[in-house]
Write a protein that holds these residues in place. Structure first.
Motif, PDB file in Angstrom:
ATOM      1  N   ASP A   1       0.827  -1.208   0.000  1.00  0.00           N
ATOM      2  CA  ASP A   1       0.000   0.000   0.000  1.00  0.00           C
ATOM      3  C   ASP A   1       0.863   1.259   0.000  1.00  0.00           C
ATOM      4  OD1 ASP A   1      -2.752   1.092   0.091  1.00  0.00           O
ATOM      5  OD2 ASP A   1      -2.002   1.990   1.942  1.00  0.00           O
ATOM      6  N   VAL A   2       1.874   1.307   0.865  1.00  0.00           N
ATOM      7  CA  VAL A   2       2.750   2.492   0.921  1.00  0.00           C
ATOM      8  C   VAL A   2       3.497   2.672  -0.389  1.00  0.00           C
ATOM      9  CG1 VAL A   2       4.818   3.450   2.019  1.00  0.00           C
ATOM     10  CG2 VAL A   2       2.981   2.519   3.429  1.00  0.00           C
ATOM     11  N   ALA A   3       4.018   1.584  -0.945  1.00  0.00           N
ATOM     12  CA  ALA A   3       4.760   1.677  -2.206  1.00  0.00           C
ATOM     13  C   ALA A   3       3.867   2.184  -3.337  1.00  0.00           C
ATOM     14  CB  ALA A   3       5.354   0.313  -2.554  1.00  0.00           C
TER      15      ALA A   3
ATOM     16  N   LEU B   1       1.809   6.464  -6.988  1.00  0.00           N
ATOM     17  CA  LEU B   1       0.654   7.225  -7.464  1.00  0.00           C
ATOM     18  C   LEU B   1       0.817   8.717  -7.194  1.00  0.00           C
ATOM     19  CD1 LEU B   1      -2.094   4.717  -6.293  1.00  0.00           C
ATOM     20  CD2 LEU B   1      -1.327   5.106  -8.654  1.00  0.00           C
ATOM     21  N   ASP B   2       1.377   9.074  -6.040  1.00  0.00           N
ATOM     22  CA  ASP B   2       1.637  10.486  -5.733  1.00  0.00           C
ATOM     23  C   ASP B   2       2.665  11.070  -6.696  1.00  0.00           C
ATOM     24  OD1 ASP B   2      -0.151  10.366  -3.639  1.00  0.00           O
ATOM     25  OD2 ASP B   2       1.386  10.225  -2.076  1.00  0.00           O
ATOM     26  N   ARG B   3       3.693  10.310  -6.996  1.00  0.00           N
ATOM     27  CA  ARG B   3       4.749  10.779  -7.919  1.00  0.00           C
ATOM     28  C   ARG B   3       4.164  11.106  -9.284  1.00  0.00           C
ATOM     29  NH1 ARG B   3       9.169   6.598  -8.500  1.00  0.00           N
ATOM     30  NH2 ARG B   3       9.408   7.111  -6.310  1.00  0.00           N
TER      31      ARG B   3
ATOM     32  N   ALA C   1      -8.198   9.366  -3.732  1.00  0.00           N
ATOM     33  CA  ALA C   1      -9.551   8.807  -3.641  1.00  0.00           C
ATOM     34  C   ALA C   1     -10.065   8.958  -2.218  1.00  0.00           C
ATOM     35  CB  ALA C   1      -9.531   7.333  -4.046  1.00  0.00           C
ATOM     36  N   ASP C   2     -11.396   8.964  -2.077  1.00  0.00           N
ATOM     37  CA  ASP C   2     -11.989   9.011  -0.735  1.00  0.00           C
ATOM     38  C   ASP C   2     -11.858   7.635  -0.080  1.00  0.00           C
ATOM     39  OD1 ASP C   2     -14.079   7.340  -1.613  1.00  0.00           O
ATOM     40  OD2 ASP C   2     -15.502   8.975  -1.810  1.00  0.00           O
TER      41      ASP C   2
END
Length: 103
Positions: free
Chosen positions: A79-81, A86-88, A94-95
């Motif tokens: 999840d963190v990876a 996705l942020d990069r 998403a909510d």
């Protein structure tokens, strides 16, 4: 049966009301407090969905090492990876229910 002083059900077996096995024989628990309820609700965590994929054997080996030696879970590492990737790439957030609002 008319004239029966014991009444119409005399001599008949009647069933006892059923008792809740969780509370019978012990103290009855009080209703949960607001504080207790909020603590229980917060442990549910965000909604999760299953994700199946294939990774390189070398990636799996590194993931297993991280889980074993750092005390993470596979779910939290993945999840963190994915969140960092996705942020990069500026993918919208998403909510908690997994919906992305209109952009």
């Amino acid at each position: 049966r008319e004239g029966n002083p014991a009444g119409p059900n005399a001599g008949r077996r009647t069933s006892k009301p059923r008792t809740d096995a969780r509370t019978s024989g012990g103290p009855v628990a009080a209703a949960p407090t607001e504080e207790l309820t909020s603590k229980l609700e917060s442990r549910r965590g965000p909604v999760k969905v299953q994700l199946n994929t294939w990774v390189l054997a070398s990636t799996e080996a590194r993931l297993k090492w991280l889980v074993k030696n750092r005390g993470f879970t596979v779910t939290s590492v993945v999840d963190v990876a994915l969140q960092e990737l996705l942020d990069r790439y500026d993918v919208p957030v998403a909510d908690p229910d997994g919906r992305i609002g209109e952009q």
